[in-house]
Write a protein that holds these residues in place. Structure first.
Motif, PDB file in Angstrom:
ATOM      1  N   GLU A 102       0.845  -1.183   0.000  1.00  0.00           N
ATOM      2  CA  GLU A 102       0.000   0.000   0.000  1.00  0.00           C
ATOM      3  C   GLU A 102       0.886   1.241   0.000  1.00  0.00           C
ATOM      4  OE1 GLU A 102      -2.117   0.640   3.624  1.00  0.00           O
ATOM      5  OE2 GLU A 102      -0.589  -0.315   4.841  1.00  0.00           O
ATOM      6  N   PRO A 103       0.389   2.355  -0.495  1.00  0.00           N
ATOM      7  CA  PRO A 103       1.172   3.580  -0.435  1.00  0.00           C
ATOM      8  C   PRO A 103       1.294   4.067   0.995  1.00  0.00           C
ATOM      9  CG  PRO A 103      -1.044   4.029  -1.223  1.00  0.00           C
ATOM     10  CD  PRO A 103      -0.902   2.540  -1.145  1.00  0.00           C
ATOM     11  N   ILE A 104       2.362   4.780   1.244  1.00  0.00           N
ATOM     12  CA  ILE A 104       2.527   5.348   2.574  1.00  0.00           C
ATOM     13  C   ILE A 104       1.433   6.352   2.852  1.00  0.00           C
ATOM     14  CG2 ILE A 104       4.114   7.145   1.758  1.00  0.00           C
ATOM     15  CD1 ILE A 104       5.535   6.979   4.409  1.00  0.00           C
ATOM     16  N   LEU A 105       0.938   6.995   1.795  1.00  0.00           N
ATOM     17  CA  LEU A 105      -0.118   7.968   1.983  1.00  0.00           C
ATOM     18  C   LEU A 105      -0.898   8.111   0.689  1.00  0.00           C
ATOM     19  CD1 LEU A 105       0.100  11.032   4.179  1.00  0.00           C
ATOM     20  CD2 LEU A 105      -1.129  11.216   2.032  1.00  0.00           C
ATOM     21  N   ASP A 106      -2.222   8.188   0.819  1.00  0.00           N
ATOM     22  CA  ASP A 106      -3.094   8.207  -0.350  1.00  0.00           C
ATOM     23  C   ASP A 106      -3.603   9.618  -0.599  1.00  0.00           C
ATOM     24  OD1 ASP A 106      -4.822   7.708  -2.392  1.00  0.00           O
ATOM     25  OD2 ASP A 106      -6.046   6.250  -1.337  1.00  0.00           O
ATOM     26  N   LEU A 107      -3.159  10.227  -1.698  1.00  0.00           N
ATOM     27  CA  LEU A 107      -3.681  11.512  -2.158  1.00  0.00           C
ATOM     28  C   LEU A 107      -4.509  11.321  -3.428  1.00  0.00           C
ATOM     29  CD1 LEU A 107      -0.579  13.858  -1.657  1.00  0.00           C
ATOM     30  CD2 LEU A 107      -2.500  13.485  -0.108  1.00  0.00           C
ATOM     31  N   SER A 145       1.481  11.207 -15.643  1.00  0.00           N
ATOM     32  CA  SER A 145       1.543   9.759 -15.466  1.00  0.00           C
ATOM     33  C   SER A 145       2.921   9.322 -15.001  1.00  0.00           C
ATOM     34  CB  SER A 145       1.175   9.045 -16.765  1.00  0.00           C
ATOM     35  OG  SER A 145       2.032   9.456 -17.815  1.00  0.00           O
ATOM     36  N   GLU A 146       3.966   9.965 -15.524  1.00  0.00           N
ATOM     37  CA  GLU A 146       5.331   9.629 -15.120  1.00  0.00           C
ATOM     38  C   GLU A 146       5.585  10.066 -13.683  1.00  0.00           C
ATOM     39  OE1 GLU A 146       7.143  11.792 -18.250  1.00  0.00           O
ATOM     40  OE2 GLU A 146       7.394  10.050 -19.542  1.00  0.00           O
ATOM     41  N   LEU A 147       5.084  11.251 -13.324  1.00  0.00           N
ATOM     42  CA  LEU A 147       5.214  11.693 -11.940  1.00  0.00           C
ATOM     43  C   LEU A 147       4.439  10.775 -11.001  1.00  0.00           C
ATOM     44  CD1 LEU A 147       4.907  15.570 -12.309  1.00  0.00           C
ATOM     45  CD2 LEU A 147       6.927  14.286 -11.620  1.00  0.00           C
ATOM     46  N   GLY A 148       3.293  10.282 -11.481  1.00  0.00           N
ATOM     47  CA  GLY A 148       2.527   9.341 -10.668  1.00  0.00           C
ATOM     48  C   GLY A 148       3.293   8.067 -10.402  1.00  0.00           C
ATOM     49  N   ASP A 149       4.029   7.587 -11.395  1.00  0.00           N
ATOM     50  CA  ASP A 149       4.836   6.378 -11.215  1.00  0.00           C
ATOM     51  C   ASP A 149       5.948   6.622 -10.196  1.00  0.00           C
ATOM     52  OD1 ASP A 149       3.293   5.044 -13.045  1.00  0.00           O
ATOM     53  OD2 ASP A 149       4.658   5.379 -14.728  1.00  0.00           O
ATOM     54  N   VAL A 150       6.603   7.773 -10.301  1.00  0.00           N
ATOM     55  CA  VAL A 150       7.659   8.113  -9.345  1.00  0.00           C
ATOM     56  C   VAL A 150       7.085   8.187  -7.933  1.00  0.00           C
ATOM     57  CG1 VAL A 150       9.307   9.896  -8.643  1.00  0.00           C
ATOM     58  CG2 VAL A 150       9.061   9.310 -11.055  1.00  0.00           C
ATOM     59  N   ALA A 151       5.942   8.850  -7.811  1.00  0.00           N
ATOM     60  CA  ALA A 151       5.327   8.997  -6.492  1.00  0.00           C
ATOM     61  C   ALA A 151       4.953   7.644  -5.893  1.00  0.00           C
ATOM     62  CB  ALA A 151       4.089   9.886  -6.602  1.00  0.00           C
ATOM     63  N   ARG A 152       4.412   6.754  -6.702  1.00  0.00           N
ATOM     64  CA  ARG A 152       4.019   5.456  -6.175  1.00  0.00           C
ATOM     65  C   ARG A 152       5.224   4.661  -5.711  1.00  0.00           C
ATOM     66  NH1 ARG A 152      -0.081   2.392  -5.346  1.00  0.00           N
ATOM     67  NH2 ARG A 152      -1.496   3.991  -6.096  1.00  0.00           N
ATOM     68  N   ARG A 171       7.656   5.824  -4.330  1.00  0.00           N
ATOM     69  CA  ARG A 171       8.031   6.395  -3.032  1.00  0.00           C
ATOM     70  C   ARG A 171       6.909   6.256  -2.004  1.00  0.00           C
ATOM     71  NH1 ARG A 171      11.416  11.912  -4.390  1.00  0.00           N
ATOM     72  NH2 ARG A 171      12.668  11.078  -6.077  1.00  0.00           N
ATOM     73  N   GLY A 172       5.892   5.470  -2.353  1.00  0.00           N
ATOM     74  CA  GLY A 172       4.832   5.220  -1.400  1.00  0.00           C
ATOM     75  C   GLY A 172       3.768   6.281  -1.336  1.00  0.00           C
ATOM     76  N   LEU A 173       3.556   7.024  -2.424  1.00  0.00           N
ATOM     77  CA  LEU A 173       2.578   8.112  -2.439  1.00  0.00           C
ATOM     78  C   LEU A 173       1.658   7.925  -3.640  1.00  0.00           C
ATOM     79  CD1 LEU A 173       1.836  10.852  -1.068  1.00  0.00           C
ATOM     80  CD2 LEU A 173       3.289  11.947  -2.786  1.00  0.00           C
ATOM     81  N   ARG A 213      -0.276  13.602   8.769  1.00  0.00           N
ATOM     82  CA  ARG A 213       0.025  12.679   7.683  1.00  0.00           C
ATOM     83  C   ARG A 213      -0.169  13.355   6.323  1.00  0.00           C
ATOM     84  NH1 ARG A 213       2.585   8.157   7.416  1.00  0.00           N
ATOM     85  NH2 ARG A 213       0.980   6.872   6.434  1.00  0.00           N
ATOM     86  N   LEU A 214      -1.175  14.199   6.220  1.00  0.00           N
ATOM     87  CA  LEU A 214      -1.370  14.952   4.981  1.00  0.00           C
ATOM     88  C   LEU A 214      -0.166  15.833   4.704  1.00  0.00           C
ATOM     89  CD1 LEU A 214      -3.072  15.976   2.603  1.00  0.00           C
ATOM     90  CD2 LEU A 214      -4.048  17.671   4.170  1.00  0.00           C
ATOM     91  N   GLY A 215       0.308  16.548   5.714  1.00  0.00           N
ATOM     92  CA  GLY A 215       1.483  17.396   5.523  1.00  0.00           C
ATOM     93  C   GLY A 215       2.692  16.598   5.092  1.00  0.00           C
ATOM     94  N   GLU A 216       2.852  15.411   5.654  1.00  0.00           N
ATOM     95  CA  GLU A 216       3.967  14.552   5.266  1.00  0.00           C
ATOM     96  C   GLU A 216       3.865  14.160   3.798  1.00  0.00           C
ATOM     97  OE1 GLU A 216       5.315  10.050   6.383  1.00  0.00           O
ATOM     98  OE2 GLU A 216       4.811  11.373   8.055  1.00  0.00           O
TER      99      GLU A 216
END
Length: 458
Positions: free
Chosen positions: A90-95, A394-401, A403-405, A435-438
Motif C-alpha cells: 500500500e502507499p505510505i499515503l493516499d492523495l 503519469s510519469e510523476l505518478g509512477d515516481v510517487a508510487r 516512493r509510497g505516495l 500525515r497529509l502534511g507529510e
C-alpha cells in the motif's frame, strides 16, 4: 545476490525536507525498482547502515519498520533482513482517493454505531429485511426531498428517487436516456466514474472545450450538432478534477444553449453541501430538463452509500425506477434508513459542517506547503495542480508510487487525451493533518526534483 556490504544504493540520499528515515525507504524502493537491489538480497545490519549514513540507530530502525510495512523488505530472526519479491502492499499515503476527511470534532464510527442501534430499535424487522420499491419508500423519498431542498424549492416526492450511490443513479439515468453508441457530452476532464460507465455500457463521450468559467456554450453547440448528442453531463460545483465552480452567468448561458439544442442535463452534484454559498444549481435553473444527482458519500461518508435524485417529471422517475431494479434492485435498507434518519434529524447537516471545517483546515495546509499554481477553493476535498511540459503527470505518478505516495494523474480524467495535463490531489484520505502534511512534502520533493531537470515552470 548482492554483497550486503555494498551500500551504493544509499548514497547520496535525496535532498529536501523529508525525514531521513523516509529518504532511506525512498532509496530502498528506488534501488529495488531499477534492479540495483534484487529480491532475496540481504541488507546490511542496521548499525552498519547507521554508521554509513551518520545517523542514529533509531532512524534506521524506523526506516526498516516502514519498509516492512510497505512490503519492501522482510526480516527473519537469526538470518537477517532481505529484499522481498512482491510489490509494495500500500502507499505510505493516499492523495488519490477523493473521500471526506474525518469530521472535525465528531466521531463518525460512534455516530454510525449508535445510529444503527437506534434504527434497529425503532424500525420493524420486516421493514429492514424486506425488499423496498425501486425509487425508495415514501419516507426515504421524503428525506431525499428535504436534502435536495438545499439546491432550491422542495420537490414533490413523486419527482425524487433514492439509490445506492451516485454511480448507480447515474447509470439509472443514462441508460434510459441513451442507446448503445450514443454520444454523451461532458468536460474534456471529467469524473472517472462516468468514463467507466460509458465504456461498460457502450456509450461514447465527447469532451467540450472550456475556459476559466467552465464549459463554453459555443463549443457545446458545435459538439452537440456534430455528434447528434441529446445528453449533457455536468459537475458544475467544485468540478472533479479541477475544483472550479461554474459561475451563475455561465450556468444560465449553458441552460439557454441546452434549451436551444434540446439537451437533457445530468447534474452530478456531490460537493455543493461543502460550500457555504453556491450559485443556483441547474435543477433550479432548468428543472424541466435536469436530472440532479446528490450523493452523501462526499460530504458525509462513503459508508452510507446513499444518493438522491431529482428528475424533471414523474414519468422520468418511473423509467429510472425500472433501471434501478435492473441494476441494483434497490438501495440497501439499513444504510438508506440511517442516512434518511440523519437527514430528518439534522445530523447529516451537522456532520457535513464538520467535514467542511476539516476540509478547510487541510486546504490551509496545502497552501502553506505547495508552491503557487494549483486550483482549489477553501472547502474543496481536492485540488488541481496543472503541469506543462515533461515529465507528464503519469510519469510523476509512477515516481510517487515508488516512493509510497498515491496521486491521480490527468489521464484518469481525460476524455480528450493530451488536452490538459496535471495532478489531482485529494486531501481527505490522509488519516490526520500531520500525515497529509507529510504526503504533501513528499510530493513537493518529487516536484522539486523535476524542476531541477526541466526549464519549464509549473
Amino acid at each position: 545476490m548482492n554483497d550486503e556490504s555494498d551500500l551504493s544504493w544509499l548514497s547520496p540520499l535525496e535532498e529536501g525536507p523529508r525525514p531521513i528515515y523516509l529518504k532511506i525507504v525512498d532509496a530502498l524502493a528506488a534501488a529495488r525498482s531499477i534492479g540495483r537491489l534484487q529480491p532475496g538480497d540481504r541488507l546490511p545490519p542496521q548499525r552498519e547502515l547507521a554508521r554509513f549514513l551518520g545517523v542514529d540507530l533509531t532512524t534506521v530502525t524506523r526506516a526498516f519498520t516502514e519498509a516492512r510495512r510497505r512490503n519492501l523488505i522482510d526480516a527473519t530472526a537469526g538470518r537477517g533482513t532481505f529484499v522481498t519479491p512482491g510489490e509494495p502492499e500500500e502507499p505510505i499515503l493516499d492523495l488519490s482517493m477523493n473521500i471526506p476527511p474525518a469530521p472535525s470534532g465528531l466521531s463518525l464510527p460512534v455516530l454510525i454505531r449508535s445510529g444503527i442501534e437506534g434504527l434497529l430499535k425503532r424500525s420493524s424487522a420486516e421493514a429492514l429485511l424486506s425488499y423496498h420499491p425501486g425509487p425508495g419508500s415514501p419516507a426515504e423519498r421524503a428525506a431525499a426531498s428535504l436534502w435536495l431542498a438545499a439546491t432550491g424549492d422542495r420537490l414533490p416526492v413523486e419527482r425524487v428517487a433514492v439509490g445506492s450511490g451516485a454511480q448507480a443513479l447515474l447509470a439509472a439515468v443514462l441508460l434510459p436516456q441513451t442507446r448503445e453508441g450514443d454520444t454523451i457530452l461532458t468536460d474534456t476532464l471529467t469524473y472517472p466514474g462516468l468514463i467507466a460507465l460509458a465504456e461498460t455500457t457502450g456509450r461514447k463521450l465527447t469532451g467540450v472545450g472550456r475556459d476559466d468559467n467552465g464549459m463554453r456554450p459555443d463549443h457545446l453547440e458545435e459538439a452537440a450538432r456534430r455528434h447528434g448528442a441529446r445528453v449533457l453531463y455536468l459537475n458544475p460545483t467544485l468540478h472533479n478534477p479541477t475544483a472550479l465552480t461554474m459561475p451563475e452567468g455561465r450556468r444560465r448561458e449553458i441552460v439557454r444553449m441546452a434549451g436551444k439544442l434540446g439537451l437533457m442535463i445530468v447534474e452530478d452534484d456531490p460537493y455543493s453541501p461543502l460550500q457555504t454559498t453556491s450559485p443556483p444549481g441547474f435543477l433550479s435553473l432548468a428543472p424541466e430538463r435536469t436530472f440532479h444527482v446528490a450523493t452523501l458519500a462526499k460530504c458525509i461518508s462513503p459508508f452510507l452509500r446513499t444518493a438522491f435524485l431529482a428528475a424533471p417529471n414523474v414519468q422520468a422517475v418511473e423509467r429510472i425506477a425500472a433501471a434501478i431494479r435492473g441494476i441494483t434492485m434497490m438501495a440497501p435498507p439499513l444504510m438508506t434508513g440511517l442516512a434518511c434518519e440523519w437527514v430528518r434529524s439534522g445530523l447529516a447537516g451537522e456532520i457535513t459542517g464538520a467535514v467542511r471545517a476539516e476540509a478547510e483546515a487541510r486546504q490551509k495546509i496545502a497552501r502553506k506547503i505547495l508552491p503557487a499554481g494549483f486550483t482549489s477553493t477553501e472547502t474543496s476535498l481536492h485540488l488541481w495542480y496543472p503541469l506543462e511540459g515533461r515529465p507528464r503527470s503519469s510519469e510523476l505518478g509512477d515516481v510517487a508510487r515508488r516512493r509510497g505516495l498515491a496521486i491521480s494523474p490527468a489521464e484518469e480524467f481525460s476524455v480528450v487525451p493530451g488536452v490538459a495535463d496535471g495532478l489531482r490531489l485529494a486531501l481527505g484520505a490522509a488519516s490526520s493533518r500531520e500525515r497529509l502534511g507529510e504526503g504533501l512534502r513528499s510530493l513537493l520533493s518529487i516536484l522539486a526534483g523535476r524542476f531541477e531537470s526541466s526549464s519549464t515552470p509549473v
